[in-house]
Design an enzyme around this catalytic site. Structure first.
Site, PDB file in Angstrom:
ATOM      1  N   GLY A 103      16.933   6.188 -26.967  1.00  8.19           N
ATOM      2  CA  GLY A 103      16.580   6.891 -25.743  1.00  8.19           C
ATOM      3  C   GLY A 103      15.327   7.720 -25.887  1.00  8.19           C
ATOM      4  O   GLY A 103      14.884   8.386 -24.952  1.00  8.19           O
ATOM      5  N   ALA A 138       8.139   7.630 -34.911  1.00  8.53           N
ATOM      6  CA  ALA A 138       6.778   7.461 -34.375  1.00  8.53           C
ATOM      7  C   ALA A 138       5.767   7.394 -35.509  1.00  8.53           C
ATOM      8  O   ALA A 138       4.856   6.555 -35.504  1.00  8.53           O
ATOM      9  CB  ALA A 138       6.442   8.610 -33.423  1.00  8.53           C
ATOM     10  N   ARG A 161      -0.727  14.771 -32.630  1.00  9.10           N
ATOM     11  CA  ARG A 161      -1.164  13.910 -31.529  1.00  9.10           C
ATOM     12  C   ARG A 161       0.056  13.447 -30.734  1.00  9.10           C
ATOM     13  O   ARG A 161       1.035  12.961 -31.299  1.00  9.10           O
ATOM     14  CB  ARG A 161      -1.895  12.695 -32.099  1.00  9.10           C
ATOM     15  CG  ARG A 161      -2.595  11.823 -31.077  1.00  9.10           C
ATOM     16  CD  ARG A 161      -3.231  10.635 -31.788  1.00  9.10           C
ATOM     17  NE  ARG A 161      -4.097   9.871 -30.914  1.00  9.10           N
ATOM     18  CZ  ARG A 161      -4.605   8.684 -31.231  1.00  9.10           C
ATOM     19  NH1 ARG A 161      -4.343   8.154 -32.425  1.00  9.10           N
ATOM     20  NH2 ARG A 161      -5.379   8.034 -30.389  1.00  9.10           N
ATOM     21  N   PRO A 179       2.859  11.842 -23.421  1.00  7.99           N
ATOM     22  CA  PRO A 179       3.315  13.162 -22.954  1.00  7.99           C
ATOM     23  C   PRO A 179       4.566  13.100 -22.079  1.00  7.99           C
ATOM     24  O   PRO A 179       5.341  14.054 -22.046  1.00  7.99           O
ATOM     25  CB  PRO A 179       2.112  13.684 -22.157  1.00  7.99           C
ATOM     26  CG  PRO A 179       0.939  12.943 -22.704  1.00  7.99           C
ATOM     27  CD  PRO A 179       1.444  11.584 -23.081  1.00  7.99           C
ATOM     28  N   GLU A 196      13.416  16.393 -32.719  1.00  8.99           N
ATOM     29  CA  GLU A 196      14.218  17.544 -33.132  1.00  8.99           C
ATOM     30  C   GLU A 196      13.685  18.891 -32.650  1.00  8.99           C
ATOM     31  O   GLU A 196      14.452  19.807 -32.336  1.00  8.99           O
ATOM     32  CB  GLU A 196      14.312  17.587 -34.669  1.00  8.99           C
ATOM     33  CG  GLU A 196      15.598  17.050 -35.232  1.00  8.99           C
ATOM     34  CD  GLU A 196      15.533  15.558 -35.541  1.00  8.99           C
ATOM     35  OE1 GLU A 196      16.540  15.012 -35.982  1.00  8.99           O
ATOM     36  OE2 GLU A 196      14.480  14.948 -35.340  1.00  8.99           O
TER      37      GLU A 196
END
Length: 741
Positions: free
Chosen positions: A469, A512, A631, A635, A708
């Protein structure tokens, strides 16, 4: 090489969004095959003791009931000869379902009833008769500190002291000492844990599992059932929330595979909401913090000791007290993290494990210290600010925490705060402002990705990672599309399949950075191959190109940097060089330069609460969370992650509590009616600020991860705001109205 097609940094809607809202996306319990059977788990009614008799005759007499598996008739397995620990297992002996007659925790699975329909299996399970020999369970930690022990191994770095904290305390002009507690909490994702095991015609298994790492599930069942990778194909394309609950394979996977192999039939096992409380949870934790300062508030000594629960069979530890050694400047630090065994299942990583707990205590202690010193809580953070991680004696790869403080405080209106507790009100409503610092360690793990470019210009990129998710599908598509200069619609990212390239578990906010770096590198591998083929072309617009630095990938084309009018589409290059496809399989690992730096995401959380003076009810009316997370790939999904973390922080501070019955050793509020979580009415004005932060150390993308950090610091900021509003310091989470009254 440059790309002018810009997707990284753009607020992009989820590429899997349509599949999810239309029902096209399938979850572990939604895959079907003709002849599928259904397993229902029977749970233990006691928390400690043994089964003296288990009678399955009545259940087996029902037509359509295929088998009732218990410890008396389960197959002999490799598991029982040699314990196998999964990738996320703590030290100890992992729980083995149906191993023997011993009961180690309440709701332990003691039988699996398999039938032609789910309803029949459930009725049959109710007919199984079990008698027990019961022992009194150990259920809580507050009174058992004398039994606490230091574990031999830590999941992360063992807490290490520096200087002389006791001497520092003795020389401190001001000393603050307090004890903080929070009870157990459970993950409660919307999707219950489930496994659907399809037995294929050739006898091989296709396993659809609710997991944060398909390869971990595959290794787990392969070891236990002596299966090759080809015999156990695990798939998990969509996960309905996990928050850490899917890091370890849960017992429904074991039971479903066992039943499918024994019956040679496809089997589905889904846990109930109540059974979701039978494995893994954030451990109840007691923390003692002592801070000593000079008269102006500069820290002279920090002592932080934590006591957490663990099971009788594994030593679960978190990075609990280490934050007190790195968050602020102090030369004298003493840390300890001890465990207390109780009769419950082993705790499990839960969003920001250790960090959200340890910093709750530290940040509340800092707030209490600010009042004792007589300085603004925000000013106290500046007084003790550090550009060096003293716990590792390393500089930070980047740290824009001061900017988080400034921007967050300005947006929130912190300067309007009256420092006196119980001084701000609107009629009967007391208003409080609180703040806290957050941090989360950033890591890059080894990961592999494969890029496949077909002659029609379509790109497929894959890695066996998960999307729980967080937006993994979307950001990996963005990274790949920008790297090769293709439209997002021409790029497909595939995940959640053990046939795909190796990847780490999705957790720790490292996906990521880890998988993203591998995706970028695999697409750069395609770039290299394209340039190599361009060199072979005569009389092409790109004749003479030898290096990637000479071209730009954008809009589906490769163009000369010196003259963008001279270009070729990717499809033209492949057609003219006779290539039907190009592929690149690349593995990326952390670079050695990372070892010289301390790498963290940082945040500053500002909270306003409104407390009813008569009833003690607390409403979080405003939150501003300023994040320095390197980075930001997307967003839109990043903000979504922070908002989710803030909401969970509100739950941790005010609502979430797994209540253990001391007599029966069972979590008594094991459903969503009695385990309270925030709902829409609890959530008011939430604002997220992404502070600009450049970091070329953490990974090739410069990303830090957002999963987190949103929850870290939030509960502490709320607790601090409640004190400012009421003048009452509640050190026991959750802060409920009875504690305020």
């Amino acid at each position: 090489m440059e790309t002018s097609t810009s997707y990284i940094g753009q607020p992009t809607s989820r590429v899997d969004g349509r599949a999810k809202v239309t029902g096209e996306a399938k979850y572990a319990a939604e895959f079907y095959q003709e002849g599928l059977t259904y397993g229902v788990v029977l749970s233990s009614a006691i928390a400690k003791g043994r089964i003296t008799k288990i009678n399955t005759e009545a259940a087996l007499q029902l037509s359509g009931v295929l088998q009732v598996f218990t410890h008396e008739n389960r197959p002999g397995l490799a598991w029982f000869d040699k314990s196998y620990q999964d990738e996320d297992a703590p030290p100890g002996a992992p729980f083995r379902p149906l191993y023997d007659d011993k009961i180690l925790f309440s709701q332990q699975p003691i039988a699996l009833v398999v039938a032609d329909t789910f309803e029949l299996a459930r009725i049959a399970a109710s007919l199984v008769e079990v008698t027990y020999e019961t022992e009194t369970p150990v259920t809580e930690i507050k009174a058992r500190k004398a039994e606490a022990y230091t574990p031999k191994e830590y999941k992360s770095a063992e807490p290490s002291p520096r200087g002389d904290a006791q001497k520092g305390l003795g020389e401190s002009a001001i000393k603050m000492e307090a004890e903080y507690f929070h009870s157990s909490e459970h993950h409660n994702p919307m999707e219950m844990h489930a496994s659907t095991v399809i037995v294929e015609e050739d006898g091989k298994l296709t396993v659809y599992d609710k997991t944060q790492g398909v390869q971990n599930s595959q290794k787990y069942i392969s070891k236990i059932f002596n299966l090759s990778k080809e015999q156990a194909h695990v798939i998990s394309p969509f996960v309905g929330g996990a928050f850490g609950s899917g890091l370890r394979p849960q017992y429904q996977l074991f039971l479903a595979v066992m039943a499918a192999l024994e019956l040679k039939r496809s089997v589905r096992v889904v846990l109930t909401r109540q059974q979701m409380f039978s494995f893994g949870h954030r451990p109840a934790t007691l923390q003692q913090v002592v801070l000593g300062t000079s008269p102006d508030g500069a820290l002279q000594a920090v002592v932080h000791e934590g006591f957490s629960e663990t099971s009788q069979f594994e030593d679960y530890t978190e990075n609990l007290v280490n934050w007190s050694a790195m968050l602020y400047k102090c030369d004298n630090v003493q840390l300890a993290h001890k465990l207390i065994k109780i009769d419950a299942y082993t705790p499990l990583d839960m969003r920001a494990p250790g960090g959200v707990t340890g910093m709750y205590a530290l940040e509340c202690a800092m707030d209490e210290l600010a009042y004792q010193v007589g300085v603004d809580p925000l000013e106290l953070r500046f007084i003790n600010y550090s550009d060096l991680d003293q716990s590792q004696n390393k500089p930070y790869s980047s740290k824009e925490l001061k900017e988080c403080y400034w921007q967050g405080a300005e947006k929130f209106g912190w300067n309007k705060r009256n420092p006196e507790p119980r001084s701000m009100r609107e009629g009967k409503i007391l208003i409080g402002y609180g703040m806290a610092t957050g941090a989360w360690e950033i890591k890059q793990q080894k990961a592999t990705a494969k890029a496949f470019l077909s002659a029609d210009g379509k790109l497929k990129v894959s890695s066996a990672t998960a999307d729980i998710g967080t937006g993994t599908y979307t950001i990996m598509t963005q990274i790949a599309a920008e790297t090769l200069g293709l439209p997002l619609t021409d790029v497909t990212f595939k995940l959640g399949d053990t046939s795909l390239p190796e990847s780490p578990l999705e957790g720790g906010s490292w996906t990521a950075a880890s998988v993203g770096s591998a995706v970028k590198a695999s697409c750069e591998g395609i770039q290299e191959k394209l340039i190599a083929h361009i060199r072979k072309l005569e009389n092409s617009p790109l004749a003479g190109v030898h290096r990637l630095e000479e071209v730009i990938f954008a809009d589906g084309k490769i163009s000369l940097k010196s003259n963008p009018a001279q270009s070729m589409t990717l499809t033209e290059v492949m057609q003219q060089t006779g290539q039907n496809f190009m592929e690149a399989l690349v593995t990326t690992s952390p670079e050695s330069k990372q070892k010289k730096f301390s790498m963290f995401t940082h945040s500053a959380v500002f909270v306003e609460v409104r407390v009813d003076e008569d009833f003690g009810t607390v409403q979080v009316s405003r939150v501003v969370s300023a994040i320095a997370g390197g980075r930001v790939i997307n967003p839109k999904t990043a903000r979504n992650q922070i908002l989710g973390g803030i909401v969970w922080g509100i739950g941790m501070a005010l609502e979430e509590e797994s209540v253990m019955d001391p007599t029966y050793g069972r979590f008594i509020n094991h459903d969503l009616a009695e385990y309270h979580v925030p709902v829409n009415a609890d959530i008011q004005d939430l604002e997220v600020i992404f502070v600009e932060e450049h970091d070329d150390i953490v990974n090739p993308l410069g990303v830090k991860g957002m999963g987190e950090i949103g929850i870290v610091g939030t509960a502490a900021a709320i607790a601090n705001a409640v004190y400012h509003a009421t003048g009452k310091r509640i050190r026991d989470l959750p802060i409920t109205l009875d504690k305020l009254l």
